[in-house]
Design a protein around this motif. Structure first.
Motif, PDB file in Angstrom:
ATOM      1  N   LEU A 188       1.046  -1.113  -0.035  1.00 61.95           N
ATOM      2  CA  LEU A 188       0.136   0.100  -0.182  1.00 61.95           C
ATOM      3  C   LEU A 188       0.840   1.255   0.000  1.00 61.95           C
ATOM      4  O   LEU A 188       1.742   1.466   0.701  1.00 61.95           O
ATOM      5  N   SER A 189       0.508   2.021  -0.861  1.00 61.46           N
ATOM      6  CA  SER A 189       1.391   3.576  -0.981  1.00 61.46           C
ATOM      7  C   SER A 189       1.155   4.291   0.276  1.00 61.46           C
ATOM      8  O   SER A 189       0.350   3.840   1.238  1.00 61.46           O
ATOM      9  N   GLN A 190       1.885   5.083   0.839  1.00 62.17           N
ATOM     10  CA  GLN A 190       1.887   5.920   1.972  1.00 62.17           C
ATOM     11  C   GLN A 190       0.697   6.643   2.194  1.00 62.17           C
ATOM     12  O   GLN A 190      -0.011   6.705   3.163  1.00 62.17           O
ATOM     13  N   GLU A 191       0.099   7.141   0.786  1.00 60.29           N
ATOM     14  CA  GLU A 191      -0.971   8.151   0.962  1.00 60.29           C
ATOM     15  C   GLU A 191      -2.356   7.100   1.430  1.00 60.29           C
ATOM     16  O   GLU A 191      -3.269   7.431   1.983  1.00 60.29           O
ATOM     17  N   ARG A 192      -2.328   6.021   0.754  1.00 62.88           N
ATOM     18  CA  ARG A 192      -3.288   4.881   1.165  1.00 62.88           C
ATOM     19  C   ARG A 192      -3.244   4.514   2.597  1.00 62.88           C
ATOM     20  O   ARG A 192      -4.343   4.371   3.217  1.00 62.88           O
ATOM     21  N   GLN A 193      -2.203   4.230   2.992  1.00 65.38           N
ATOM     22  CA  GLN A 193      -2.058   4.062   4.457  1.00 65.38           C
ATOM     23  C   GLN A 193      -2.697   5.111   5.318  1.00 65.38           C
ATOM     24  O   GLN A 193      -3.272   4.861   6.308  1.00 65.38           O
TER      25      GLN A 193
END
Length: 421
Positions: A188-193
């Protein structure tokens, strides 16, 4: 068996070691499977995942059949090793048997225990899914023996007054789910996390943590003259404004800027035009969680509310956009002319406006200023000093040094904050 050639005995021993390696790797592989990925694959129709899941549904039977097989194979290997040692050194059997036992122990540890279990832990699905082809029929074949052993274990546990815990379900708590999201890594990308963590935190954050403070609420005072009201409507950067009489606590309603067109372009505008167009205000208790308020906005078909305390006094304003920003982060459509409240300095300190929210500071700088209690930097400083401070006073809050730079109207207008090393 004593008449068998030595080569056949060695081949049989090698086969037993392979079987021991199979049982050892199967045990580790099955227990190392990611239960949530296993459930996902099984729901998608993966046959290997379905077989493995059926075995893990009754773990005591799975462990029983694996341990029975592994112990039988290892005992057979020990007996076979003894026979080989006697055949190779009939004149000195005691030394040969002892040496054979040592060599067998090393071989079992290296080839049948440590290496297979390490590989199974590294690649559990590659080991567990194929192994289920053998374990399921083997469990059916040895089921009476497995059942007897499990019942014996239960009797022993009962004798020692050890109660078996209920089988744990796969349900995760909120904190466990947050840990799972944080551990997702590159999946998961940091934005989605951050978005997922933001959703999970909505229940812990209150409306008064993110509201626009009363002192910063832009509204229309109907006691002002018509020319001033019209100019304010033309210059505003907001789409919705509270309208009130003399004081924000005497709110009349919420006016959408598009509904002010009739007033702005009328030959003889009147304040009644604005009052009629205003929608009834929605009042939000200050301790309402963002999770509940998000659904309240959805239920009431509104996206702005006035935050009130336990006495009914208006403390600020909260919008749907404020809640969504807690999930997705700041929107790019910032209000024109809006300046940042946090100003980095060359010496590593930050000059921060006193009205800046503690949560906003922590999010922007990855700090951990205390969020329990005061919601703004000004409130935090006053709480620590327990009096109205003076300029050039410095305090320490945890790992942070705060120097007051400017005071106005009994409020901290600006402060210099440094994170101590």
């Amino acid at each position: 068996m004593e008449d068998l050639p030595i080569a056949v005995l060695f081949a049989a021993l090698a086969t037993l070691l392979l079987l021991s390696a199979f049982f050892s790797s199967s045990e580790t592989g099955m227990m190392s499977l990611n239960r949530y990925r296993l459930k996902h694959l099984a729901n998608k129709g993966h046959k290997g995942a379905k077989r493995a899941r059926s075995l893990l549904d009754v773990p005591d039977r799975l462990i029983g059949v694996i341990l029975i097989g592994n112990n039988l194979v290892n005992i057979a290997a020990a007996q076979l090793t003894t026979l080989i040692a006697i055949k190779l050194a009939p004149a000195n059997q005691e030394v040969a048997i002892a040496l054979g036992g040592i060599l067998l122990t090393l071989a079992v540890l290296l080839f049948a225990e440590v290496t297979p279990k390490t590989l199974a832990q590294m690649h559990p699905e590659r080991i567990a899914f194929p192994a289920s082809h053998i374990l399921i029929p083997l469990l059916k074949l040895l089921y009476p023996l497995v059942w007897c052993i499990n019942q014996s274990v239960n009797i022993l546990l009962w004798i020692f007054r050890i109660r078996k815990p209920e089988i744990a379900h796969d349900a995760l708590t909120k904190d466990e789910l947050k840990t799972l999201v944080n551990e997702s890594g590159h999946q998961l990308s940091q934005e989605r996390q951050n978005m997922l963590i933001g959703i999970l935190d909505l229940e812990n954050v209150r409306v008064n943590d993110i509201m626009v403070p009363r002192s910063e609420v832009a509204g229309i005072d109907l006691d002002d003259d018509i020319e001033s009201i019209a100019e304010q409507l033309r210059q505003t950067d907001y789409t919705r404004l509270p309208i009130y009489k003399d004081d924000l606590d005497k709110v009349v309603g919420i006016l959408h800027i598009r509904d002010a067109a009739e007033f702005l372009y009328a030959d003889n505008p009147s304040k009644v035009m604005l009052s009629k167009k205003a929608q009834d205000p929605v009042f939000v208790p200050e301790n309402t969680s963002l999770y509940n308020q998000l659904f309240n906005f959805q239920k009431d078909k509104v996206n702005i509310g006035l935050v009130v305390d336990e006495y009914g006094d208006i403390q600020g304003l909260v919008t749907l956009a404020d809640i969504l920003e807690e999930i997705v982060g700041e929107f790019t459509t910032d209000i024109p002319g809006d300046t940042k409240d946090i100003h980095p300095q060359r010496d590593g300190t930050y000059v921060i406006d006193g009205s800046t929210g503690i949560r906003d500071i922590n999010k922007a700088l990855d700090w951990s200023l205390p969020t329990i209690g005061p919601k703004t930097l000004n409130g935090l400083i006053i709480e620590q000093l327990e009096e109205i401070p003076e300029a050039n006073v410095s305090i320490r809050v945890g790992d942070y040094s705060i120097e007051i730079l400017q005071i106005k109207d009994n409020q901290v207008i600006a402060a210099r904050v440094r994170k101590l090393k």
